[in-house]
Write an enzyme that holds these catalytic residues in place. Structure first.
Site, short mmCIF file in Angstrom:
data_model
loop_
_atom_site.label_atom_id
_atom_site.label_comp_id
_atom_site.label_asym_id
_atom_site.label_seq_id
_atom_site.Cartn_x
_atom_site.Cartn_y
_atom_site.Cartn_z
N LYS A 54 1.83 3.48 10.97
CA LYS A 54 0.40 3.28 10.67
C LYS A 54 -0.07 1.93 11.23
O LYS A 54 -1.15 1.83 11.82
CB LYS A 54 0.15 3.34 9.15
CG LYS A 54 0.21 4.76 8.62
CD LYS A 54 0.29 4.82 7.10
CE LYS A 54 0.50 6.26 6.65
NZ LYS A 54 0.86 6.38 5.23
N GLN A 98 1.15 2.85 0.00
CA GLN A 98 2.10 3.90 0.38
C GLN A 98 2.74 4.52 -0.87
O GLN A 98 3.28 3.80 -1.71
CB GLN A 98 3.18 3.29 1.30
CG GLN A 98 4.18 4.28 1.85
CD GLN A 98 3.56 5.27 2.83
OE1 GLN A 98 2.69 4.93 3.63
NE2 GLN A 98 4.00 6.51 2.76
N ASP A 121 -7.61 6.92 1.94
CA ASP A 121 -6.80 8.12 1.65
C ASP A 121 -7.65 9.20 0.97
O ASP A 121 -7.24 10.36 0.92
CB ASP A 121 -5.65 7.75 0.70
CG ASP A 121 -4.33 7.55 1.44
OD1 ASP A 121 -4.19 8.09 2.56
OD2 ASP A 121 -3.45 6.85 0.90
#
Ligand code: NDP
Length: 301
Positions: A54, A98, A121
């Site tokens: 990422k 994460q 997200d």
């Protein structure tokens, strides 16, 4: 019929090119530099790989990128304080924690602490609610279903799925449910199925658009697929591959690809289908956040 392969790698590369170009415009116009912060707790090797990729992709897009690797025994209070600090940092437009987090930390609490306008997200209740009520103009859509929608729109060459039956296999909060909401918003007639569904093969055979998000290797067989259907395989499963040598493994989806490709009109491979789209849409969401902060219209994909 032999299905057309939906090339997620190429589509993801197209999305990234658009993100790069829009980022360059934002930066050259001195509007802002999109910024993403990725927070990881602990040393889980798979999570470390995801976080590194990422970070690399964000830099490729021209973003300002920060990664915080916190020790395994970080307290919930310290992690929440880090999130609050990033919420208040005007250089950061997207915050990603994460998952999974160590067991002593309440994941839900952490996710709900991320400022909704930086929740790239799309897991914050406010963003989930906006998707559910169709208020998507300033919402964040979870990356995997958002990427799947781009693939379906391009495969079917339309944004409007009026008259099409969509069957989503799986009802998770991160894939199945948001996928169903997106398909509904695009006028598909949507059925969400799960482990308690009766006659899943029969139901799948009604699908013009079939989404597999189950987590069971090659569960969906070729003869479950309606001839000509668009098949999106979200599953990523690692299975033993003794044919490649002792101890070797390979990735497969939730769909029996070879069988399904005989019936489908178009189908995503695994790997190289939905997977690359997820990270591309994370970049797209971060760019959108920066565009909103700067009062600029974000690109469409
Ligand atoms: P979850 O485990 O959260 O959900 C799985 C869903 O499948 C559940 O709703 C479950 O039903 C349903 N299910 C399980 N067994 C059956 C069955 N026999 N028949 C019908 N439905 C069944 O998984 P996720 O949604 O998080 O992920 C699904 C897959 O997608 C995984 O392979 C994952 O690795 C992959 N994935 C890929 C991503 C990507 O970037 N490409 C991103 C995220 C996930 P019930 O609710 O009744 O238990």
């Amino acid at each position: 019929m032999t299905a057309r392969v939906i090339d997620g790698k190429q589509t993801a590369a197209d999305v990234i090119e658009t993100v790069k170009a829009a980022t360059a415009d934002l930066v050259s116009g001195k509007a802002t530099v999109p910024g993403i912060a990725v927070v990881i707790v602990g040393e889980d090797p798979a999570s470390q790989v995801y976080v590194r990729s990422k970070g690399r992709k964000a830099e490729e897009c021209g973003f300002h990128s920060e990664t915080y690797t916190l020790p395994d025994d970080t307290s919930e209070a310290d992690l929440l304080a880090k999130v609050e600090e990033l919420n208040a940092d005007s250089r950061i437009h997207g915050i990603l924690v994460q998952l999974p987090l160590p067991g002593h930390i309440d994941e839900g609490k952490v996710i709900q602490t991320i400022a909704p306008e930086k929740d790239v997200d799309g897991f914050h209740f406010l963003n989930v609610g906006k998707l559910g009520t169709g208020e998507t103009a300033d919402a964040f859509i979870p990356c995997t279903p958002a990427g799947s929608m781009v693939l379906i729109r391009r495969a079917l060459e339309t944004d409007d799925f009026s008259g099409l039956n969509a069957v989503v296999v799986g009802r998770s909060n991160i894939v199945g449910k948001p996928m169903a909401n997106l398909l509904l918003a695009a006028n598909a007639t949507v059925t969400v199925s799960h482990s308690r569904t009766k006659d899943l093969p029969g139901l799948c055979r009604t699908a013009d658009i079939l989404i597999a998000a189950v987590g069971r290797p090659e569960m969906i067989k070729g003869d479950w697929v309606k001839p000509g259907a668009c098949v999106i395989d979200v599953g990523i499963n690692r299975i033993d591959a003794p044919e490649k040598g002792e101890g070797k493994t390979r990735l497969v989806g939730d769909v029996d690809y070879a069988g399904a490709a005989e019936f489908a009109g178009s189908i995503t491979p695994v790997p190289g289908g939905v997977g690359p789209m997820t990270i591309a849409m994370l970049m797209a969401n971060t760019l959108a956040s920066a565009c909103r902060a700067a009062g600029v219209e974000p690109p469409k994909y």
